[in-house]
Write an enzyme that holds these catalytic residues in place. Structure first.
Site, PDB file in Angstrom:
ATOM      1  N   LYS A   1      -1.963   2.552  48.818  1.00 47.84           N
ATOM      2  CA  LYS A   1      -0.632   2.279  49.997  1.00 47.84           C
ATOM      3  C   LYS A   1      -2.020   1.138  50.875  1.00 47.84           C
ATOM      4  O   LYS A   1      -0.771   0.304  51.333  1.00 47.84           O
ATOM      5  CB  LYS A   1      -0.598   3.241  50.322  1.00 47.84           C
ATOM      6  CG  LYS A   1       1.308   2.779  50.427  1.00 47.84           C
ATOM      7  CD  LYS A   1       1.787   3.918  51.273  1.00 47.84           C
ATOM      8  CE  LYS A   1       3.684   3.235  52.638  1.00 47.84           C
ATOM      9  NZ  LYS A   1       4.113   4.582  52.830  1.00 47.84           N
TER      10      LYS A   1
ATOM     11  N   GLU B   1     -10.861 -15.582   8.528  1.00 47.32           N
ATOM     12  CA  GLU B   1     -11.344 -15.368   9.609  1.00 47.32           C
ATOM     13  C   GLU B   1     -11.817 -14.093   9.715  1.00 47.32           C
ATOM     14  O   GLU B   1     -12.335 -14.169  10.948  1.00 47.32           O
ATOM     15  CB  GLU B   1      -9.890 -15.769  10.443  1.00 47.32           C
ATOM     16  CG  GLU B   1      -9.184 -16.846  10.320  1.00 47.32           C
ATOM     17  CD  GLU B   1      -9.254 -17.521  11.446  1.00 47.32           C
ATOM     18  OE1 GLU B   1     -10.440 -17.446  11.978  1.00 47.32           O
ATOM     19  OE2 GLU B   1      -8.432 -18.392  11.635  1.00 47.32           O
TER      20      GLU B   1
ATOM     21  N   GLY C   1      -8.662 -19.297   4.980  1.00 41.55           N
ATOM     22  CA  GLY C   1      -7.892 -18.468   6.499  1.00 41.55           C
ATOM     23  C   GLY C   1      -7.779 -17.971   6.466  1.00 41.55           C
ATOM     24  O   GLY C   1      -6.575 -17.377   7.440  1.00 41.55           O
TER      25      GLY C   1
ATOM     26  N   ARG D   1      17.252 -11.450  -0.692  1.00 41.23           N
ATOM     27  CA  ARG D   1      16.299 -10.623  -2.079  1.00 41.23           C
ATOM     28  C   ARG D   1      16.249 -11.560  -3.343  1.00 41.23           C
ATOM     29  O   ARG D   1      14.552 -11.653  -3.319  1.00 41.23           O
ATOM     30  CB  ARG D   1      16.518  -9.399  -2.596  1.00 41.23           C
ATOM     31  CG  ARG D   1      15.643  -8.349  -2.903  1.00 41.23           C
ATOM     32  CD  ARG D   1      16.284  -6.829  -3.204  1.00 41.23           C
ATOM     33  NE  ARG D   1      17.401  -6.499  -1.127  1.00 41.23           N
ATOM     34  CZ  ARG D   1      14.952  -6.326  -0.467  1.00 41.23           C
ATOM     35  NH1 ARG D   1      14.102  -6.363  -0.455  1.00 41.23           N
ATOM     36  NH2 ARG D   1      15.662  -6.041   0.968  1.00 41.23           N
TER      37      ARG D   1
ATOM     38  N   TYR E   1      -5.369 -17.264  24.163  1.00 38.84           N
ATOM     39  CA  TYR E   1      -3.622 -17.398  24.421  1.00 38.84           C
ATOM     40  C   TYR E   1      -2.772 -16.689  23.455  1.00 38.84           C
ATOM     41  O   TYR E   1      -3.903 -16.279  22.674  1.00 38.84           O
ATOM     42  CB  TYR E   1      -3.467 -18.609  23.711  1.00 38.84           C
ATOM     43  CG  TYR E   1      -3.852 -19.905  22.685  1.00 38.84           C
ATOM     44  CD1 TYR E   1      -3.275 -20.067  21.558  1.00 38.84           C
ATOM     45  CD2 TYR E   1      -4.943 -20.486  22.849  1.00 38.84           C
ATOM     46  CE1 TYR E   1      -3.611 -20.154  20.283  1.00 38.84           C
ATOM     47  CE2 TYR E   1      -6.197 -21.350  21.522  1.00 38.84           C
ATOM     48  CZ  TYR E   1      -4.889 -20.661  20.382  1.00 38.84           C
ATOM     49  OH  TYR E   1      -5.520 -20.910  19.092  1.00 38.84           O
TER      50      TYR E   1
ATOM     51  N   GLY F   1     -16.514  19.846  45.228  1.00 37.83           N
ATOM     52  CA  GLY F   1     -17.095  20.866  44.322  1.00 37.83           C
ATOM     53  C   GLY F   1     -18.046  20.248  43.813  1.00 37.83           C
ATOM     54  O   GLY F   1     -18.929  19.776  44.046  1.00 37.83           O
ATOM     55  N   GLY F   2     -17.926  19.492  42.259  1.00 38.11           N
ATOM     56  CA  GLY F   2     -19.060  19.310  41.360  1.00 38.11           C
ATOM     57  C   GLY F   2     -19.779  17.835  42.119  1.00 38.11           C
ATOM     58  O   GLY F   2     -20.720  18.092  41.900  1.00 38.11           O
TER      59      GLY F   2
ATOM     60  N   THR G   1      -8.051  18.758  48.323  1.00 37.98           N
ATOM     61  CA  THR G   1      -7.431  17.605  48.815  1.00 37.98           C
ATOM     62  C   THR G   1      -6.775  17.409  49.336  1.00 37.98           C
ATOM     63  O   THR G   1      -6.587  16.634  50.103  1.00 37.98           O
ATOM     64  CB  THR G   1      -8.501  16.137  48.093  1.00 37.98           C
ATOM     65  OG1 THR G   1      -7.640  16.700  47.264  1.00 37.98           O
ATOM     66  CG2 THR G   1      -9.999  16.822  48.140  1.00 37.98           C
TER      67      THR G   1
ATOM     68  N   HIS H   1      -0.509 -14.067   8.590  1.00 38.49           N
ATOM     69  CA  HIS H   1       0.543 -14.159   8.991  1.00 38.49           C
ATOM     70  C   HIS H   1       1.432 -12.735   9.121  1.00 38.49           C
ATOM     71  O   HIS H   1       2.656 -12.896   8.780  1.00 38.49           O
ATOM     72  CB  HIS H   1       1.750 -15.901   8.501  1.00 38.49           C
ATOM     73  CG  HIS H   1       0.906 -16.573   8.698  1.00 38.49           C
ATOM     74  ND1 HIS H   1       0.721 -17.220   9.834  1.00 38.49           N
ATOM     75  CD2 HIS H   1       0.795 -17.834   8.326  1.00 38.49           C
ATOM     76  CE1 HIS H   1      -0.039 -18.184   9.761  1.00 38.49           C
ATOM     77  NE2 HIS H   1      -0.215 -18.727   8.703  1.00 38.49           N
TER      78      HIS H   1
ATOM     79  N   PHE I   1      17.328  -1.845  -1.038  1.00 38.79           N
ATOM     80  CA  PHE I   1      17.850  -1.870  -2.629  1.00 38.79           C
ATOM     81  C   PHE I   1      18.507  -2.917  -3.163  1.00 38.79           C
ATOM     82  O   PHE I   1      18.782  -4.009  -2.214  1.00 38.79           O
ATOM     83  CB  PHE I   1      19.347  -0.828  -3.339  1.00 38.79           C
ATOM     84  CG  PHE I   1      20.326  -1.214  -1.508  1.00 38.79           C
ATOM     85  CD1 PHE I   1      20.717  -2.291  -1.990  1.00 38.79           C
ATOM     86  CD2 PHE I   1      20.898   0.165  -0.743  1.00 38.79           C
ATOM     87  CE1 PHE I   1      22.080  -2.835  -0.697  1.00 38.79           C
ATOM     88  CE2 PHE I   1      21.878  -0.383   0.015  1.00 38.79           C
ATOM     89  CZ  PHE I   1      22.227  -1.312   0.535  1.00 38.79           C
TER      90      PHE I   1
END
Length: 535
Positions: free
Chosen positions: A147, A339, A316, A449, A225, A45-46, A77, A287, A484
């Site tokens: 494969k 940071e 930081g 809480r 890491y 094709g293209g 194909t 954090h 709540f």
């Protein structure tokens, strides 16, 4: 004559290549380099047209198979003379005999990239257009070649063209380790492609919990890491067109770390809750929890007010803005170590100021993520994955239910809505004190809480002392709780901190006791009917 299988140290020659690509980036130069090295080129094709237009000699796959492309290109194909050429074991006498009997020529190199299904979906195409952009022949050929990587080299990414040529120049063919690596890349590509199709189809037909769900990502960067130095890590992107850390442009600074990426995402998702049309907002994250959030007349004011919530924790940290970063704000930010700064954009003055801080990362995104958009969130557990919709919950003023004798004032209502928005992005159990659209105390991630309530108060007391104020900023504050209050002791702790108004979901078995405590202590309380647990 039967050829023996090439060993790990023996290169497999490339005599015949099949090229069929949707993305034609770099195609002509690559094909010319193959032609110069004596490789016969088959194409479709293209791709075949583009190669011929560039002056290359190309054999149409239709001439090999004896069948024309048909059914609008759906069938071209899928034929034994293609798949036999890819799958035949060159050291198997039976395979070689079958090739000779049926006129099947070996294909040593397959270069295929797939119909742009993901891009079609991203453009908002309709169902039928998306279906037509599901590649069938491409994945079938890729899997066959992968494969048979003992003999066949498969290339699915444009960025690997130069690597193939380097292999040819260095070894006169491709080595087994190279073919193995390319086979792994190929299987990952077809897996990602099928994952995209299945995820789109589940959404298109309204299947919220499909029997099987596939996930895929593309490597954006290897990381030094993970959360800790002993953990390996990498950053993969999904292709979701959501402005944020995955799509941002990094202007300066060293590579982002695992924790940087996680925290920057948390910061930007939080600040995006505040409509830029309603003024600048700033969030400072440490954090994955906010240590200060504020709105202001200017970005500089918003940053200063957010910083004044918890200056110690801000050191930081990660800073996110909902509007472009300007020079005056940048000048203030660089007074302490930060940071990452992420914003929709940054002006020349800001970039110049940050350029003097080589370790400070500046990211610009070109926009804000939509806090109300859908999508999925994933979390790994032992032996499985938890999948849920993104928390795009939103509460409007009209949704609030006032349940106390004292009505909140307009200013208190504004602060309650602000605190509620921030609490959505604080780890549970979450308590957020706010005054004049700025946080003045945050308690996050506690098992009780009441403990979160007390931590938020203590941080406010510490900041009041540091700022030389006569009383904690929690005096007269509005407070949001992400879930709540199970007992009245939480309300009593808020009253001790000087809070005057509370927003919370409600729904406890002891709501009556909690409301009675608020009435007894003179607090206004509104219920949302919606919670925002964030674990």
């Amino acid at each position: 004559m039967t050829a023996s299988a090439p060993s790990a140290h023996q290169a497999a020659p490339l005599k015949r290549a099949l090229i069929s690509v949707s993305d034609k980036t770099g195609l002509i130069d690559f094909a010319k380099a193959l032609d110069a090295r004596g490789v016969e080129i088959l194409s479709t094709g293209g791709s075949a047209k583009a190669l011929r237009d560039a002056g290359l000699t190309v054999t149409d796959v239709a001439d090999v198979t004896g069948f024309p492309e048909m059914m609008d290109g759906r069938v071209k194909t899928l034929h034994p003379k293609v798949h036999g050429g890819l799958l035949a074991l060159r050291d198997n006498p039976g395979h070689v005999a079958a090739m000779e009997e049926h006129g099947i020529g070996a294909i040593d190199l397959l270069v295929v990239n797939l119909y742009p299904f993901e891009e079609t979906v991203a453009k908002g195409a309709d169902y039928d257009d998306c279906i037509e952009n599901i590649d069938i022949g491409g994945p079938a050929m890729i899997r066959a070649a992968a494969k048979n990587h003992g003999f066949v080299t498969v290339i699915v990414d444009v960025q690997d063209y130069d690597a193939v040529l380097a292999e040819l120049d260095a070894n006169g063919g491709t080595t087994l380790p190279f073919r193995q690596r390319q086979a792994q890349i190929a299987y990952a590509r077809t897996a990602a492609y099928d994952a995209a199709v299945s995820a789109w189809m589940a959404d298109a037909i309204g299947e919220a919990t499909p029997r099987r769900r596939a996930f895929a990502g593309t490597l954006a960067q290897g990381l030094r890491y993970g959360e800790n130095p002993h953990q390996q890590a990498a950053f993969y992107v999904t292709g979701e067109a959501r402005p944020g850390v995955a799509t941002a442009r990094q202007h300066q600074g060293k590579e982002l770390s695992y924790n940087n990426i996680n925290d920057t995402d948390a910061a930007f998702e939080l600040v995006a809750e505040f409509d830029p049309a309603q003024g600048p907002a700033c969030a400072i994250i440490k954090h994955a929890n906010p240590c200060g959030v504020a709105q202001g007349e200017t970005a500089l004011e918003a940053y200063k007010r957010a910083f004044d919530c918890d200056r110690t924790s801000a050191f930081g940290g990660i800073i996110a803005l909902n509007q472009p970063l300007d020079g005056a704000t940048a000048e203030e930010i660089v007074k302490i170590f930060t940071e990452v700064v992420i914003a929709p954009d940054a002006d020349e003055d800001a970039r110049r100021i940050f350029a003097a801080k080589k370790n400070l990362r500046l990211l610009t995104t070109g926009g804000l993520p939509d806090p109300r958009a859908g999508g999925l969130a994933y979390r790994q557990v032992a032996g499985g994955l938890l999948v849920q919709g993104r928390d795009n919950g939103h509460v409007a003023r009209a949704d609030l239910k006032i349940v106390t004798k004292r009505q909140p004032s307009e200013d208190e209502l504004a602060d309650l809505m602000f605190a509620w928005t921030v609490a959505k992005h604080v780890k549970s159990n979450a308590i957020v004190y706010a005054k004049d659209r700025a946080t003045v105390g945050i308690g996050a991630g506690q098992m009780s809480r009441v403990d979160s309530t007390r931590i938020g108060r203590r941080k406010s007391e510490d900041m009041a002392e540091a700022l030389g104020l006569p009383q904690p900023l929690t005096n007269g504050a509005a407070v949001a709780s992400d879930a709540f209050f199970p007992f009245a002791d939480g309300i009593e702790a808020l009253a001790e901190a000087g809070a005057k108004a509370v927003i919370q979901p409600g729904g406890s078995m002891r709501d009556d006791e909690v409301i009675a405590a608020a009435n007894r202590l003179g607090l206004a309380m509104v219920l949302t009917g919606q919670r925002h647990f964030r674990h």
